[in-house]
Design a protein around this motif. Structure first.
Motif, PDB file in Angstrom:
ATOM      1  N   ALA A  96     -10.114  -4.104  -7.509  1.00  0.00           N
ATOM      2  CA  ALA A  96      -9.589  -5.280  -6.811  1.00  0.00           C
ATOM      3  C   ALA A  96      -8.081  -5.181  -6.633  1.00  0.00           C
ATOM      4  CB  ALA A  96      -9.963  -6.545  -7.578  1.00  0.00           C
ATOM      5  N   ASP A  97      -7.368  -4.706  -7.653  1.00  0.00           N
ATOM      6  CA  ASP A  97      -5.910  -4.612  -7.567  1.00  0.00           C
ATOM      7  C   ASP A  97      -5.481  -3.639  -6.470  1.00  0.00           C
ATOM      8  OD1 ASP A  97      -5.578  -6.443  -9.586  1.00  0.00           O
ATOM      9  OD2 ASP A  97      -5.248  -4.962 -11.157  1.00  0.00           O
ATOM     10  N   ILE A  98      -6.173  -2.509  -6.377  1.00  0.00           N
ATOM     11  CA  ILE A  98      -5.857  -1.549  -5.317  1.00  0.00           C
ATOM     12  C   ILE A  98      -6.180  -2.149  -3.956  1.00  0.00           C
ATOM     13  CG2 ILE A  98      -6.519   0.664  -4.299  1.00  0.00           C
ATOM     14  CD1 ILE A  98      -6.848   1.742  -7.134  1.00  0.00           C
ATOM     15  N   THR A  99      -7.286  -2.870  -3.866  1.00  0.00           N
ATOM     16  CA  THR A  99      -7.658  -3.514  -2.609  1.00  0.00           C
ATOM     17  C   THR A  99      -6.587  -4.481  -2.143  1.00  0.00           C
ATOM     18  OG1 THR A  99      -9.996  -3.321  -3.209  1.00  0.00           O
ATOM     19  CG2 THR A  99      -9.440  -4.884  -1.458  1.00  0.00           C
ATOM     20  N   LEU A 100      -6.038  -5.253  -3.053  1.00  0.00           N
ATOM     21  CA  LEU A 100      -4.977  -6.200  -2.696  1.00  0.00           C
ATOM     22  C   LEU A 100      -3.701  -5.464  -2.280  1.00  0.00           C
ATOM     23  CD1 LEU A 100      -5.479  -8.880  -5.508  1.00  0.00           C
ATOM     24  CD2 LEU A 100      -6.220  -8.995  -3.121  1.00  0.00           C
ATOM     25  N   ALA A 101      -3.408  -4.360  -2.940  1.00  0.00           N
ATOM     26  CA  ALA A 101      -2.229  -3.566  -2.566  1.00  0.00           C
ATOM     27  C   ALA A 101      -2.399  -2.982  -1.174  1.00  0.00           C
ATOM     28  CB  ALA A 101      -1.998  -2.450  -3.582  1.00  0.00           C
ATOM     29  N   VAL A 102      -3.609  -2.540  -0.845  1.00  0.00           N
ATOM     30  CA  VAL A 102      -3.866  -1.985   0.489  1.00  0.00           C
ATOM     31  C   VAL A 102      -3.763  -3.077   1.541  1.00  0.00           C
ATOM     32  CG1 VAL A 102      -5.629  -0.916   1.956  1.00  0.00           C
ATOM     33  CG2 VAL A 102      -5.216  -0.042  -0.354  1.00  0.00           C
ATOM     34  N   ALA A 103      -4.247  -4.276   1.231  1.00  0.00           N
ATOM     35  CA  ALA A 103      -4.106  -5.388   2.174  1.00  0.00           C
ATOM     36  C   ALA A 103      -2.635  -5.646   2.479  1.00  0.00           C
ATOM     37  CB  ALA A 103      -4.758  -6.643   1.606  1.00  0.00           C
ATOM     38  N   GLN A 104      -1.781  -5.601   1.454  1.00  0.00           N
ATOM     39  CA  GLN A 104      -0.344  -5.774   1.674  1.00  0.00           C
ATOM     40  C   GLN A 104       0.210  -4.644   2.532  1.00  0.00           C
ATOM     41  OE1 GLN A 104       2.005  -6.310  -1.896  1.00  0.00           O
ATOM     42  NE2 GLN A 104       3.943  -5.920  -0.814  1.00  0.00           N
ATOM     43  N   ALA A 105      -0.236  -3.412   2.247  1.00  0.00           N
ATOM     44  CA  ALA A 105       0.224  -2.260   3.029  1.00  0.00           C
ATOM     45  C   ALA A 105      -0.160  -2.404   4.493  1.00  0.00           C
ATOM     46  CB  ALA A 105      -0.370  -0.976   2.451  1.00  0.00           C
ATOM     47  N   LEU A 106      -1.362  -2.901   4.757  1.00  0.00           N
ATOM     48  CA  LEU A 106      -1.800  -3.084   6.146  1.00  0.00           C
ATOM     49  C   LEU A 106      -0.948  -4.127   6.854  1.00  0.00           C
ATOM     50  CD1 LEU A 106      -5.697  -3.000   5.703  1.00  0.00           C
ATOM     51  CD2 LEU A 106      -4.150  -1.117   6.327  1.00  0.00           C
ATOM     52  N   ASP A 107      -0.538  -5.157   6.121  1.00  0.00           N
ATOM     53  CA  ASP A 107       0.310  -6.189   6.720  1.00  0.00           C
ATOM     54  C   ASP A 107       1.701  -5.668   7.067  1.00  0.00           C
ATOM     55  OD1 ASP A 107      -1.654  -8.101   6.654  1.00  0.00           O
ATOM     56  OD2 ASP A 107      -0.960  -9.039   4.799  1.00  0.00           O
ATOM     57  N   GLU A 108       2.120  -4.589   6.423  1.00  0.00           N
ATOM     58  CA  GLU A 108       3.447  -4.025   6.670  1.00  0.00           C
ATOM     59  C   GLU A 108       3.453  -2.982   7.784  1.00  0.00           C
ATOM     60  OE1 GLU A 108       5.133  -2.632   3.007  1.00  0.00           O
ATOM     61  OE2 GLU A 108       4.914  -4.565   1.994  1.00  0.00           O
ATOM     62  N   LEU A 109       2.286  -2.675   8.333  1.00  0.00           N
ATOM     63  CA  LEU A 109       2.217  -1.724   9.442  1.00  0.00           C
ATOM     64  C   LEU A 109       2.782  -2.356  10.711  1.00  0.00           C
ATOM     65  CD1 LEU A 109      -1.415  -0.368   8.925  1.00  0.00           C
ATOM     66  CD2 LEU A 109       0.717   0.837   8.378  1.00  0.00           C
ATOM     67  N   PRO A 110       3.226  -1.546  11.661  1.00  0.00           N
ATOM     68  CA  PRO A 110       3.667  -2.104  12.941  1.00  0.00           C
ATOM     69  C   PRO A 110       2.542  -2.905  13.582  1.00  0.00           C
ATOM     70  CG  PRO A 110       4.342   0.193  12.754  1.00  0.00           C
ATOM     71  CD  PRO A 110       3.444  -0.081  11.591  1.00  0.00           C
TER      72      PRO A 110
END
Length: 280
Positions: A96-110
């Protein structure tokens, strides 16, 4: 550099890139190893953010080591800051923690970066690759951010609660209701080997993408390969439907030409045509 040479260099089309956010398969058949091979097959430069290291071969998964979430996020940020991202493929998330980190990473994409999500839950050998608490995080945080969701039949039924018996129109519409813009239900586990494509922004029924079933092929990594080809095609500028058609074709050929002689278990797909490369 002479003026003429400078014109040649600068007039070239920039190399397209794609990022895989996924786990590492030490056997080389699935995960980021399969993703990078699929990107290369499409003429796209591949980058990676590793979410987990697995000890794995053709017989199964013997160990899984999740990468710290802040390191997963740091990998994506490093790629975005320098190389850029033409499209993203999201595979194994693990926790779950990695999933949340990836969600944040996706939000930071152009804005507008295509995101292809392959909901990796269980390995070909049967090993579970997604923790129970990560399932809800995947549905709540990743699927609504997906441009294209590419589950197989078993994954699709788990995503919507495991109660559906349909493997067609009803199922892809239930998946679309979870938030992705487009759903491609892959045909490997369906009664007929037909992918179903549904674009929620378009009116009408789903589009069938047929292809032969290769029951005698080697299929380890087929889902990773399909989603990665699709992401690479989006990075190349193709429409989602065109990308899905190409993904069905190349993934099917990779299974048909799979490496049955590699390992004692389920052999890996071969999207590069290794025997032809050796012959050349």
């Amino acid at each position: 550099m002479c003026h003429y040479c400078y014109r040649i260099v600068t007039s070239q089309t920039p190399t397209p890139t794609a990022l895989t956010i996924a786990g590492s398969d030490s056997g080389g058949g699935a995960g980021i190893q399969a993703d990078l091979k699929a990107f290369a097959r499409c003429g796209v430069h591949g980058t990676s953010a590793i979410t987990a290291i697995t000890a794995q071969n053709t017989l199964g998964v013997t160990a899984i080591h999740p990468i710290p979430p802040d390191v997963v996020l740091a990998q994506v940020r490093a790629i975005v800051a320098d190389i850029g991202v033409g499209a993203v493929k999201v595979g194994m998330l693990g926790t779950a923690d990695i999933t949340l980190a990836v969600a944040q990473a996706l939000d930071e994409l152009p804005p507008g970066t295509p995101i292809v999500v392959d909901p990796v839950m269980v390995a070909e050998s049967g090993a579970r690759l997604l923790a129970a608490d990560a399932h809800q995080a995947l549905v709540a945080e990743i699927l609504p951010r997906a441009t294209v969701l590419t589950p197989n039949l078993l994954e699709a039924r788990v995503l919507i609660g495991g109660n559906a018996t349909s493997d067609g129109e009803e199922l892809v519409r239930a998946l679309h209701a979870l938030g992705p813009s487009i759903v491609v239900l892959t045909g490997g586990h369906r009664a007929q080997a037909i992918d179903l494509f549904l674009d929620g922004s378009a009116e009408g029924r789903s589009v069938e993408i047929p292809g032969p079933r290769h029951s005698d092929g080697a299929a380890h990594g087929s889902g990773c390969t399909h989603s990665s080809v699709l992401a690479a095609q989006l990075a190349l500028g193709h429409t989602p439907l065109q990308a899905a058609i190409t993904a069905r074709s190349l993934a099917g050929s990779a299974v048909a030409n799979g490496l049955r002689d590699v390992g004692a278990g389920a052999g890996p797909v071969d999207i590069l045509g290794l025997s032809h490369l050796r012959a050349s």
